[in-house]
Write an enzyme that holds these catalytic residues in place. Structure first.
Site, short mmCIF file in Angstrom:
data_model
loop_
_atom_site.label_atom_id
_atom_site.label_comp_id
_atom_site.label_asym_id
_atom_site.label_seq_id
_atom_site.Cartn_x
_atom_site.Cartn_y
_atom_site.Cartn_z
N HIS A 1 -21.68 30.71 -5.37
CA HIS A 1 -20.82 29.26 -5.08
C HIS A 1 -20.27 28.77 -6.60
CE1 HIS A 1 -20.43 28.71 -0.89
NE2 HIS A 1 -22.03 28.86 -1.10
N HIS B 1 -26.45 33.12 -3.73
CA HIS B 1 -26.21 33.09 -3.03
C HIS B 1 -25.01 31.55 -3.36
CE1 HIS B 1 -23.89 31.89 1.07
NE2 HIS B 1 -24.03 30.76 0.30
N GLU B 2 -26.22 30.64 -4.06
CA GLU B 2 -25.69 29.11 -4.61
C GLU B 2 -24.85 29.99 -5.38
OE1 GLU B 2 -25.89 27.18 -2.56
OE2 GLU B 2 -26.66 28.03 -0.91
N GLN C 1 -19.70 23.04 -2.97
CA GLN C 1 -19.44 22.99 -1.90
C GLN C 1 -19.51 21.04 -1.02
OE1 GLN C 1 -22.91 25.23 -1.31
NE2 GLN C 1 -21.77 25.85 0.99
N GLY D 1 -29.96 26.46 1.48
CA GLY D 1 -29.32 25.59 -0.34
C GLY D 1 -27.53 25.45 0.38
N CYS E 1 -23.52 30.84 5.26
CA CYS E 1 -23.02 29.65 4.11
C CYS E 1 -22.39 28.22 5.30
CB CYS E 1 -21.05 30.48 3.91
SG CYS E 1 -21.15 28.79 2.27
N LEU E 2 -22.99 27.46 4.86
CA LEU E 2 -22.86 25.86 5.23
C LEU E 2 -20.71 25.89 5.54
CD1 LEU E 2 -25.88 23.97 3.65
CD2 LEU E 2 -25.25 24.40 6.38
#
Length: 177
Positions: free
Chosen positions: A140, A136-137, A51, A46, A94-95
């Site tokens: 963010h 998670h997203e 981000q 995701g 996480c990216l």
């Protein structure tokens, strides 16, 4: 479509609460396309708009995640509900925090309601990995990173490690939200 740079932990945009989307136009369609292209290029599960430096309540998810029966690849202005108290605890990454994976407690099941890029209402019912990704997203979009969900000792250890990473921004801190 464009593969964009992913902001890393320490970038202030990752700690800001994203604004709701109110205009469903070509610019929004481009944002969703860019999120999906960047996500595909990063091979992640995701990716949220903050981000890539955009403070809007939009995220992309890999449509091939287990349980994604409608194969939706994005959600706008998500709202989450939890149908039960079941929890899961497992590795999460996480990216925006490359190379770090930590066991993170999340709810096992989630119902996410939001909009498509066309403004149509949609609902995703997710369990397991799909539920983890959606939570998670959505975090963010609220300025929260998964490191904020660790116990205080774990948070301090990970912050110390991150501050020493060559790619990390020295302004790394826990979420104020």
């Amino acid at each position: 479509m464009t593969v964009l740079s992913i902001r890393k932990v320490g970038d202030p945009v990752l700690r800001q609460i994203a604004e709701p989307v109110t205009v469903f136009d070509a610019e929004l369609h481009q944002l969703v396309d860019d999120l999906n292209e960047t996500l595909a290029g990063s091979r992640g599960a995701g990716l949220a708009a903050p981000q890539i430096g955009v403070g809007l309540r939009v995220f992309a998810i890999n449509p091939d995640l287990p349980g994604n029966e409608i194969r939706l690849d994005h959600l706008i202005n998500p709202g989450l509900e939890f149908p039960d108290d079941d929890e899961q605890n497992g590795p999460e990454g996480c990216l925006s925090i490359p190379g770090i994976y930590l066991d993170t407690k999340r709810r096992m099941n989630v119902v996410a309601r939001g909009l498509t890029k066309h403004g149509d209402p949609v609902q995703i019912v997710g369990a397991g990995l799909l539920a983890r990704c959606i939570q998670h997203e959505t975090d963010h979009l609220d300025g929260v990173l998964f490191i904020d969900r660790q116990d205080p000792e774990g948070q301090e250890r990970i912050l110390a490690t991150l501050r020493e990473a060559a790619w990390a921004d020295t302004r790394i801190q826990l979420s104020p939200h």
